[in-house]
Motif scaffolding. Structure first.
Motif, PDB file in Angstrom:
ATOM      1  N   LEU A 222       0.801  -1.240  -0.019  1.00  0.00           N
ATOM      2  CA  LEU A 222      -0.134   0.091  -0.004  1.00  0.00           C
ATOM      3  C   LEU A 222       0.897   1.228  -0.075  1.00  0.00           C
ATOM      4  CD1 LEU A 222      -2.894  -0.874   2.502  1.00  0.00           C
ATOM      5  CD2 LEU A 222      -2.877  -0.670   0.016  1.00  0.00           C
ATOM      6  N   SER A 223       1.983   1.095   0.863  1.00  0.00           N
ATOM      7  CA  SER A 223       2.835   2.406   0.837  1.00  0.00           C
ATOM      8  C   SER A 223       4.079   2.444   0.127  1.00  0.00           C
ATOM      9  CB  SER A 223       3.102   2.781   2.253  1.00  0.00           C
ATOM     10  OG  SER A 223       1.879   2.693   3.187  1.00  0.00           O
ATOM     11  N   ARG A 224       4.126   1.540  -0.983  1.00  0.00           N
ATOM     12  CA  ARG A 224       5.445   1.542  -1.626  1.00  0.00           C
ATOM     13  C   ARG A 224       5.296   2.558  -2.607  1.00  0.00           C
ATOM     14  NH1 ARG A 224       9.414  -0.631   0.173  1.00  0.00           N
ATOM     15  NH2 ARG A 224      10.317  -0.825  -1.843  1.00  0.00           N
ATOM     16  N   GLY A 225       4.484   3.235  -3.012  1.00  0.00           N
ATOM     17  CA  GLY A 225       4.356   4.354  -3.964  1.00  0.00           C
ATOM     18  C   GLY A 225       4.422   3.669  -5.335  1.00  0.00           C
ATOM     19  N   ASP A 226       4.133   2.265  -5.684  1.00  0.00           N
ATOM     20  CA  ASP A 226       4.166   1.841  -6.982  1.00  0.00           C
ATOM     21  C   ASP A 226       2.848   2.250  -7.757  1.00  0.00           C
ATOM     22  OD1 ASP A 226       6.531   0.543  -6.263  1.00  0.00           O
ATOM     23  OD2 ASP A 226       5.243  -1.591  -5.458  1.00  0.00           O
ATOM     24  N   VAL A 227       1.996   2.781  -7.210  1.00  0.00           N
ATOM     25  CA  VAL A 227       0.652   3.089  -7.991  1.00  0.00           C
ATOM     26  C   VAL A 227       0.389   4.319  -7.359  1.00  0.00           C
ATOM     27  CG1 VAL A 227      -0.085   0.803  -8.386  1.00  0.00           C
ATOM     28  CG2 VAL A 227      -0.968   1.941  -6.513  1.00  0.00           C
ATOM     29  N   ASP A 228      -0.673   5.039  -7.979  1.00  0.00           N
ATOM     30  CA  ASP A 228      -1.190   6.591  -7.410  1.00  0.00           C
ATOM     31  C   ASP A 228      -2.592   6.404  -6.733  1.00  0.00           C
ATOM     32  OD1 ASP A 228       1.036   7.818  -8.585  1.00  0.00           O
ATOM     33  OD2 ASP A 228       0.328   7.315 -10.596  1.00  0.00           O
ATOM     34  N   VAL A 229      -3.378   5.256  -7.164  1.00  0.00           N
ATOM     35  CA  VAL A 229      -4.799   5.336  -6.525  1.00  0.00           C
ATOM     36  C   VAL A 229      -5.033   3.718  -6.354  1.00  0.00           C
ATOM     37  CG1 VAL A 229      -7.132   5.690  -7.268  1.00  0.00           C
ATOM     38  CG2 VAL A 229      -5.502   7.203  -8.251  1.00  0.00           C
ATOM     39  N   ILE A 230      -5.438   3.641  -5.236  1.00  0.00           N
ATOM     40  CA  ILE A 230      -5.709   2.158  -4.723  1.00  0.00           C
ATOM     41  C   ILE A 230      -7.340   2.184  -4.563  1.00  0.00           C
ATOM     42  CG2 ILE A 230      -5.514   0.317  -2.789  1.00  0.00           C
ATOM     43  CD1 ILE A 230      -2.804   1.478  -2.666  1.00  0.00           C
ATOM     44  N   VAL A 231      -7.871   1.209  -5.111  1.00  0.00           N
ATOM     45  CA  VAL A 231      -9.448   0.922  -5.067  1.00  0.00           C
ATOM     46  C   VAL A 231      -9.876  -0.037  -4.318  1.00  0.00           C
ATOM     47  CG1 VAL A 231     -11.732   1.106  -6.527  1.00  0.00           C
ATOM     48  CG2 VAL A 231      -9.406   2.373  -7.490  1.00  0.00           C
ATOM     49  N   CYS A 232     -10.807   0.038  -3.694  1.00  0.00           N
ATOM     50  CA  CYS A 232     -11.410  -1.065  -2.694  1.00  0.00           C
ATOM     51  C   CYS A 232     -12.900  -0.931  -2.140  1.00  0.00           C
ATOM     52  CB  CYS A 232     -10.483  -1.656  -1.903  1.00  0.00           C
ATOM     53  SG  CYS A 232     -10.196  -0.176  -0.488  1.00  0.00           S
ATOM     54  N   ASP A 233     -13.470  -1.805  -1.647  1.00  0.00           N
ATOM     55  CA  ASP A 233     -14.830  -1.560  -0.891  1.00  0.00           C
ATOM     56  C   ASP A 233     -14.351  -0.867   0.362  1.00  0.00           C
ATOM     57  OD1 ASP A 233     -14.675  -3.529   1.213  1.00  0.00           O
ATOM     58  OD2 ASP A 233     -14.105  -4.673  -0.350  1.00  0.00           O
ATOM     59  N   GLY A 234     -15.510  -0.158   0.972  1.00  0.00           N
ATOM     60  CA  GLY A 234     -15.087   0.479   2.172  1.00  0.00           C
ATOM     61  C   GLY A 234     -14.698  -0.216   3.496  1.00  0.00           C
ATOM     62  N   PHE A 235     -15.387  -1.799   3.480  1.00  0.00           N
ATOM     63  CA  PHE A 235     -14.859  -2.327   4.588  1.00  0.00           C
ATOM     64  C   PHE A 235     -13.284  -2.564   4.606  1.00  0.00           C
ATOM     65  CE2 PHE A 235     -14.194  -6.445   6.601  1.00  0.00           C
ATOM     66  CZ  PHE A 235     -15.104  -6.559   7.662  1.00  0.00           C
ATOM     67  N   SER A 236     -13.007  -2.871   3.400  1.00  0.00           N
ATOM     68  CA  SER A 236     -11.253  -3.304   3.258  1.00  0.00           C
ATOM     69  C   SER A 236     -10.562  -1.895   3.302  1.00  0.00           C
ATOM     70  CB  SER A 236     -11.169  -3.930   1.899  1.00  0.00           C
ATOM     71  OG  SER A 236     -11.834  -5.093   1.797  1.00  0.00           O
ATOM     72  N   GLY A 237     -11.153  -0.798   2.799  1.00  0.00           N
ATOM     73  CA  GLY A 237     -10.422   0.455   2.852  1.00  0.00           C
ATOM     74  C   GLY A 237     -10.251   0.948   4.328  1.00  0.00           C
ATOM     75  N   ASN A 238     -11.403   0.800   4.965  1.00  0.00           N
ATOM     76  CA  ASN A 238     -11.503   1.301   6.331  1.00  0.00           C
ATOM     77  C   ASN A 238     -10.264   0.742   7.372  1.00  0.00           C
ATOM     78  OD1 ASN A 238     -12.811   1.866   9.277  1.00  0.00           O
ATOM     79  ND2 ASN A 238     -12.987   3.411   8.189  1.00  0.00           N
ATOM     80  N   ILE A 239     -10.416  -0.788   6.989  1.00  0.00           N
ATOM     81  CA  ILE A 239      -9.409  -1.643   8.014  1.00  0.00           C
ATOM     82  C   ILE A 239      -8.004  -1.178   7.501  1.00  0.00           C
ATOM     83  CG2 ILE A 239      -8.651  -3.889   8.157  1.00  0.00           C
ATOM     84  CD1 ILE A 239     -11.457  -4.812   8.234  1.00  0.00           C
ATOM     85  N   ALA A 240      -7.782  -1.073   6.008  1.00  0.00           N
ATOM     86  CA  ALA A 240      -6.275  -0.751   5.724  1.00  0.00           C
ATOM     87  C   ALA A 240      -5.888   0.539   6.248  1.00  0.00           C
ATOM     88  CB  ALA A 240      -6.319  -0.574   4.113  1.00  0.00           C
ATOM     89  N   LEU A 241      -6.838   1.470   6.254  1.00  0.00           N
ATOM     90  CA  LEU A 241      -6.402   2.834   6.875  1.00  0.00           C
ATOM     91  C   LEU A 241      -6.194   2.787   8.090  1.00  0.00           C
ATOM     92  CD1 LEU A 241      -6.025   5.867   6.196  1.00  0.00           C
ATOM     93  CD2 LEU A 241      -8.465   5.982   7.020  1.00  0.00           C
ATOM     94  N   LYS A 242      -6.924   2.100   9.096  1.00  0.00           N
ATOM     95  CA  LYS A 242      -6.757   2.269  10.569  1.00  0.00           C
ATOM     96  C   LYS A 242      -5.507   1.304  10.697  1.00  0.00           C
ATOM     97  CE  LYS A 242     -10.349   4.484  11.297  1.00  0.00           C
ATOM     98  NZ  LYS A 242     -11.533   4.092  11.767  1.00  0.00           N
ATOM     99  N   THR A 243      -5.293   0.302   9.896  1.00  0.00           N
ATOM    100  CA  THR A 243      -4.022  -0.528  10.264  1.00  0.00           C
ATOM    101  C   THR A 243      -2.745   0.321  10.021  1.00  0.00           C
ATOM    102  OG1 THR A 243      -5.132  -2.478   9.642  1.00  0.00           O
ATOM    103  CG2 THR A 243      -2.506  -2.645   9.595  1.00  0.00           C
ATOM    104  N   ALA A 244      -2.902   1.072   9.048  1.00  0.00           N
ATOM    105  CA  ALA A 244      -1.643   1.836   8.497  1.00  0.00           C
ATOM    106  C   ALA A 244      -1.298   2.991   9.613  1.00  0.00           C
ATOM    107  CB  ALA A 244      -2.002   2.346   7.108  1.00  0.00           C
ATOM    108  N   GLU A 245      -2.393   3.364  10.049  1.00  0.00           N
ATOM    109  CA  GLU A 245      -2.440   4.673  10.973  1.00  0.00           C
ATOM    110  C   GLU A 245      -1.725   3.956  12.413  1.00  0.00           C
ATOM    111  OE1 GLU A 245      -5.582   7.728   9.820  1.00  0.00           O
ATOM    112  OE2 GLU A 245      -6.127   6.247  11.407  1.00  0.00           O
ATOM    113  N   GLY A 246      -2.328   2.862  12.699  1.00  0.00           N
ATOM    114  CA  GLY A 246      -1.902   2.118  13.938  1.00  0.00           C
ATOM    115  C   GLY A 246      -0.239   1.808  13.901  1.00  0.00           C
ATOM    116  N   THR A 247      -0.061   1.178  12.799  1.00  0.00           N
ATOM    117  CA  THR A 247       1.444   0.886  12.545  1.00  0.00           C
ATOM    118  C   THR A 247       2.059   2.076  12.579  1.00  0.00           C
ATOM    119  OG1 THR A 247       0.729  -1.031  11.153  1.00  0.00           O
ATOM    120  CG2 THR A 247       3.093  -0.203  10.941  1.00  0.00           C
ATOM    121  N   ALA A 248       2.151   3.098  12.038  1.00  0.00           N
ATOM    122  CA  ALA A 248       2.689   4.336  12.018  1.00  0.00           C
ATOM    123  C   ALA A 248       2.981   4.817  13.510  1.00  0.00           C
ATOM    124  CB  ALA A 248       2.152   5.624  11.472  1.00  0.00           C
TER     125      ALA A 248
END
Length: 343
Positions: A222-248
């Motif tokens: 997700l954070s490699r910078g290999d793409v500019d836009v990542i598309v997903c459903d809201g369930f997966s996207g919210n989990i991905a965002l919260k996981t990234a924030e928690g990891t940071a």
């Protein structure tokens, strides 16, 4: 002064209170000298708070709202009080054409419900999507959507999200042809659900759109910078965002603990401080704040509830840029082009 230079602010939304909201708006005012603001909320409280920001006071209009949406209030309850709340009235400023965008740090579910009911959808868009920026190792941040507006999506929704996300990246990141990928459990063509595979097939065929579809991307990239836009459903996207924030936050806290562990580590911290400050700045969510509900007939930006004044300013800056580049029109045009070719 034109309405296109006005942004309506839900001054009462957010966990940190009115003072932080006004400080963030004042910071944005210094950054965008031609921008004007409609501050919606308790008139007496806002007027008192503006005494600390005379420069902002001269460029702002106060619109009184007697009520505030609570952070735990259900969207159905909030809708019934929309006409008397700071959030509902701020959104209505966009509907009336008195403001070009609305920014709120309030209840996300209520903001979504009110915005959808008041502003309606762009013709051809089935559902709005919440899009935000995630820090990456690339030259730019990465646009991720949907971040929670739609827990379940079909292939048509994902295709529309891709079109909207690419338009957002062209505006916010100033990219001519954003690289777009679908979040999946593997990069191979046969991986994932039928919904995701169908969306990928349609996007591969849409070579006329101003985007480059690169296929699937896995969560570890997700954070490699290999793409500019990542598309997903809201369930997966919210989990991905919260996981990234928690990891940071985990990484930041781990570094603090390590540097405090001994005198030698403290000396090492002083030597490496420029690098750690750069890391802290890059991971700070306030520097990437401001998610937008794409697909509406109007711009509504969601600021993080716990944002500080820098975060509030960042969200307002995002709104100002989308207004300047007429994002709503771009989305409508791109979607129209896609449907003409697909027909």
């Amino acid at each position: 002064m034109t309405n296109s230079s006005r942004i309506a602010i839900d001054a009462m939304g957010g966990d940190e209170g009115l003072a932080v909201m006004l400080a963030g708006v004042a910071r944005a005012r210094r950054r965008f000298e031609d921008m004007r603001f409609i501050l919606v909320g308790d008139e007496a409280a806002i007027a008192a708070g503006l005494k600390d920001h005379p420069n902002l006071s001269a460029q702002s209009e106060i619109v009184h709202a007697p009520d505030v949406i609570g952070s735990s209030e259900k969207p159905s309850q909030a809708l019934r009080r929309a006409k008397t709340t700071s959030m509902g009235i701020a959104i209505d400023m966009v509907k009336q054409g008195r403001a070009a965008a609305c920014v709120s740090s309030g209840n996300t579910g209520a903001l979504m419900a009110m915005s959808k009911l008041s502003l309606r959808m762009i013709p051809g868009i089935d559902r709005p999507a919440l899009a935000g920026l995630m820090p990456s190792l690339g030259a730019n941040d990465t646009v991720v959507l949907d971040l929670g507006a739609n827990t379940e999506c079909d292939s048509r929704n994902l295709i529309q999200f891709a079109v909207m996300g690419a338009a957002y990246a062209r505006t916010t990141l100033e990219l001519a042809r954003p690289r777009v990928a679908l979040l999946n459990i593997g990069s191979e063509d046969q991986k994932g659900t039928e919904t995701i595979r169908d969306a990928a097939t349609a996007l591969r065929a849409a070579t006329h759109l101003p985007l480059d579809f690169t296929g699937f991307i896995e969560g570890d990239k997700l954070s490699r910078g290999d793409v500019d836009v990542i598309v997903c459903d809201g369930f997966s996207g919210n989990i991905a965002l919260k996981t990234a924030e928690g990891t940071a936050r985990f990484v930041a806290d781990l570094l603090k603990r390590a540097f405090r562990s001994s005198t030698r580590s403290k000396i090492g911290f002083l030597i490496s401080r420029p690098a750690t400050e750069l890391l802290r700045h890059h991971l700070d969510p306030n520097n990437h704040n401001g998610a937008v509900f794409l697909g509406l007939n109007g711009l509504v930006v969601k600021s993080h509830g716990g944002a500080n004044e820098i975060g509030v300013c960042t969200a307002i800056a995002a709104a100002a840029k989308m207004v300047r580049d007429d994002l709503t029109r771009r989305i409508a045009e791109d979607l129209g082009d896609f449907e003409k070719k697909a027909a």
